[in-house]
Design a protein around this motif. Sequence first.
Motif, mmCIF file in Angstrom:
data_model
loop_
_atom_site.group_PDB
_atom_site.id
_atom_site.type_symbol
_atom_site.label_atom_id
_atom_site.label_comp_id
_atom_site.label_asym_id
_atom_site.label_seq_id
_atom_site.Cartn_x
_atom_site.Cartn_y
_atom_site.Cartn_z
ATOM 1 N N THR A 7 35.396 31.948 13.958
ATOM 2 C CA THR A 7 33.998 31.621 13.741
ATOM 3 C C THR A 7 33.847 30.252 13.062
ATOM 4 O O THR A 7 34.755 29.812 12.358
ATOM 5 C CB THR A 7 33.300 32.716 12.895
ATOM 6 N N LEU A 8 32.729 29.621 13.283
ATOM 7 C CA LEU A 8 32.485 28.294 12.697
ATOM 8 C C LEU A 8 32.483 28.323 11.174
ATOM 9 O O LEU A 8 32.745 27.305 10.539
ATOM 10 C CB LEU A 8 31.152 27.730 13.182
ATOM 11 N N THR A 9 32.193 29.459 10.580
ATOM 12 C CA THR A 9 32.092 29.534 9.117
ATOM 13 C C THR A 9 33.430 29.857 8.440
ATOM 14 O O THR A 9 33.462 30.071 7.234
ATOM 15 C CB THR A 9 31.045 30.581 8.699
ATOM 16 N N ASP A 14 31.655 32.026 0.733
ATOM 17 C CA ASP A 14 30.409 32.686 0.341
ATOM 18 C C ASP A 14 29.742 33.377 1.533
ATOM 19 O O ASP A 14 28.617 33.853 1.422
ATOM 20 C CB ASP A 14 29.449 31.684 -0.319
ATOM 21 N N THR A 15 30.438 33.444 2.690
ATOM 22 C CA THR A 15 29.923 34.153 3.861
ATOM 23 C C THR A 15 30.901 35.257 4.242
ATOM 24 O O THR A 15 32.117 35.130 4.051
ATOM 25 C CB THR A 15 29.736 33.214 5.068
ATOM 26 N N VAL A 16 30.371 36.340 4.772
ATOM 27 C CA VAL A 16 31.218 37.469 5.175
ATOM 28 C C VAL A 16 32.203 37.034 6.261
ATOM 29 O O VAL A 16 33.410 37.246 6.139
ATOM 30 C CB VAL A 16 30.354 38.656 5.674
ATOM 31 N N PHE A 17 31.701 36.420 7.329
ATOM 32 C CA PHE A 17 32.593 35.990 8.409
ATOM 33 C C PHE A 17 33.566 34.919 7.931
ATOM 34 O O PHE A 17 34.718 34.884 8.347
ATOM 35 C CB PHE A 17 31.806 35.471 9.612
ATOM 36 N N GLY A 18 33.105 34.039 7.062
ATOM 37 C CA GLY A 18 33.973 32.990 6.543
ATOM 38 C C GLY A 18 35.189 33.551 5.832
ATOM 39 O O GLY A 18 36.317 33.101 6.040
ATOM 40 N N ARG A 19 34.967 34.567 4.990
ATOM 41 C CA ARG A 19 36.072 35.210 4.273
ATOM 42 C C ARG A 19 36.988 35.960 5.237
ATOM 43 O O ARG A 19 38.214 35.844 5.169
ATOM 44 C CB ARG A 19 35.542 36.190 3.218
ATOM 45 N N GLN A 20 36.397 36.748 6.135
ATOM 46 C CA GLN A 20 37.193 37.561 7.054
ATOM 47 C C GLN A 20 38.060 36.699 7.968
ATOM 48 O O GLN A 20 39.246 36.962 8.138
ATOM 49 C CB GLN A 20 36.283 38.454 7.901
ATOM 50 N N PHE A 21 37.473 35.678 8.555
ATOM 51 C CA PHE A 21 38.210 34.867 9.515
ATOM 52 C C PHE A 21 39.162 33.886 8.833
ATOM 53 O O PHE A 21 40.165 33.494 9.425
ATOM 54 C CB PHE A 21 37.258 34.176 10.495
ATOM 55 N N ASP A 22 38.879 33.515 7.591
ATOM 56 C CA ASP A 22 39.817 32.693 6.838
ATOM 57 C C ASP A 22 41.127 33.462 6.658
ATOM 58 O O ASP A 22 42.215 32.921 6.886
ATOM 59 C CB ASP A 22 39.220 32.318 5.472
ATOM 60 N N GLU A 23 41.012 34.717 6.294
ATOM 61 C CA GLU A 23 42.191 35.569 6.123
ATOM 62 C C GLU A 23 42.932 35.738 7.451
ATOM 63 O O GLU A 23 44.163 35.665 7.502
ATOM 64 C CB GLU A 23 41.765 36.931 5.570
ATOM 65 N N LEU A 24 42.195 35.940 8.521
ATOM 66 C CA LEU A 24 42.798 36.095 9.848
ATOM 67 C C LEU A 24 43.559 34.837 10.251
ATOM 68 O O LEU A 24 44.722 34.907 10.662
ATOM 69 C CB LEU A 24 41.725 36.397 10.896
#
Length: 117
Positions: A7-9, A14-24
């Motif tokens: 995802t772009l974020t 501070d965003t749900v997708f940002g945290r999830q996809f950063d970990e991924l």
Amino acid sequence: FLLVVSTLTTGLMDTVFGRQFDELEKGVAKLGVPHCFIRLPLFIDNHFGSQGTIKEHGAVFGPAEAEKPHVAVTVADAGNAAATILTDWGKHAGKTYAVASDRFTHAELAAAFTEAL
């Protein structure tokens, strides 16, 4: 070779997708397997589900601010980008791509859909 849809974020903690996809993305990078990330916003195609309210009210209803800039991507554009990457994956290993439209507002989106429908 792994082509990972993200995802772009990604990285915006501070965003749900940002945290999830950063970990991924960090997990994939640690695998030691050739990979590429393709970061996408939400699909513009999803707005076709709003055809009824667009036709009836000339509006798109949702939590977004009408005049706030927004980007999207079509499913076709995301698929074409993925096909390009997978066709010559060695050239794209280790890279990250963001695939998105030009900026537009939800008010502009509603006006375009109203005109087209």
